[in-house]
Design an enzyme around this catalytic site. Structure first.
Site, PDB file in Angstrom:
ATOM      1  N   HIS A 170      57.834  -3.407  -4.596  1.00  0.00           N
ATOM      2  CA  HIS A 170      59.070  -2.637  -4.655  1.00  0.00           C
ATOM      3  C   HIS A 170      60.229  -3.563  -4.301  1.00  0.00           C
ATOM      4  CE1 HIS A 170      57.181   1.610  -3.944  1.00  0.00           C
ATOM      5  NE2 HIS A 170      56.497   0.892  -4.822  1.00  0.00           N
TER       6      HIS A 170
ATOM      7  N   CYS B 181      60.733   4.558  -0.102  1.00  0.00           N
ATOM      8  CA  CYS B 181      59.492   5.326   0.008  1.00  0.00           C
ATOM      9  C   CYS B 181      58.893   5.097   1.400  1.00  0.00           C
ATOM     10  CB  CYS B 181      58.508   4.906  -1.087  1.00  0.00           C
ATOM     11  SG  CYS B 181      57.784   3.267  -0.808  1.00  0.00           S
TER      12      CYS B 181
ATOM     13  N   GLU C 199      62.536  -3.313  -2.133  1.00  0.00           N
ATOM     14  CA  GLU C 199      62.710  -3.506  -0.688  1.00  0.00           C
ATOM     15  C   GLU C 199      61.713  -4.522  -0.137  1.00  0.00           C
ATOM     16  OE1 GLU C 199      63.259   1.048  -1.294  1.00  0.00           O
ATOM     17  OE2 GLU C 199      62.258  -0.607  -2.311  1.00  0.00           O
TER      18      GLU C 199
ATOM     19  N   CYS D 115      57.979   1.381   2.085  1.00  0.00           N
ATOM     20  CA  CYS D 115      59.142   0.524   2.298  1.00  0.00           C
ATOM     21  C   CYS D 115      59.835   0.844   3.620  1.00  0.00           C
ATOM     22  CB  CYS D 115      60.100   0.647   1.124  1.00  0.00           C
ATOM     23  SG  CYS D 115      59.408  -0.050  -0.403  1.00  0.00           S
TER      24      CYS D 115
END
Length: 150
Positions: free
Chosen positions: A54, A84, A56, A87
């Site tokens: 992701h 999420c 992040e 993260c």
């Protein structure tokens, strides 16, 4: 806040670049305590065949490498979509001081929705949180991406 500079334009540019690679358009930027950009990244889960890639996570990895540390106290994270739970846990583990994010994610979010990671008593670090930063543009990018896939 005097001298406040939003780094969401760069996060949005990273999100657009992710979309052009066929990735869900999420972008992130990390700045140090002085506001200097340390790293920026977009989603790369498909490209890397890695469900943890992701935006992040990618930007935290790059910033930690640049800092030579697994912790980023005083650093700020800018991301186009509410992180999420995975993260959010990484943000906590990295000790990021401030989280700025754009669009809410009622389905998969882990900050204001869903798991609300930072509200758990087991959470060892809670960043300062600012939401709704360039939310309309972040939301429009996501909607256009998913509509093009239908």
């Amino acid at each position: 806040m005097t001298g406040f500079i939003s780094h969401m334009p760069l996060a949005l540019a990273e999100a657009r670049a992710a979309a052009s690679r066929g990735e869900v358009p999420v972008g992130a930027v990390i700045t140090d305590a002085d506001g200097q950009i340390i790293a920026s990244a977009g989603n790369r889960t498909r490209e890397r065949h890695d469900p943890t890639a992701h935006a992040e996570i990618e930007v935290i990895r790059a910033a930690c490498a640049a800092a030579g540390s697994e912790r980023l106290p005083g650093y700020r994270l800018w991301v186009t979509l509410e992180p999420c739970p995975m993260c959010a846990a990484a943000i906590s583990a990295a000790r990021i001081a401030t989280l700025y994010y754009g669009a809410d994610d009622p389905r998969m979010g882990g900050v204001q929705h869903g798991a609300r990671v930072f509200e758990h008593p087991q959470c060892h670090h809670r960043p300062e949180i600012h939401d709704n930063i360039a939310a309309a543009e972040s939301t429009a990018l996501l909607r256009a991406f998913f509509q093009s896939r239908r």
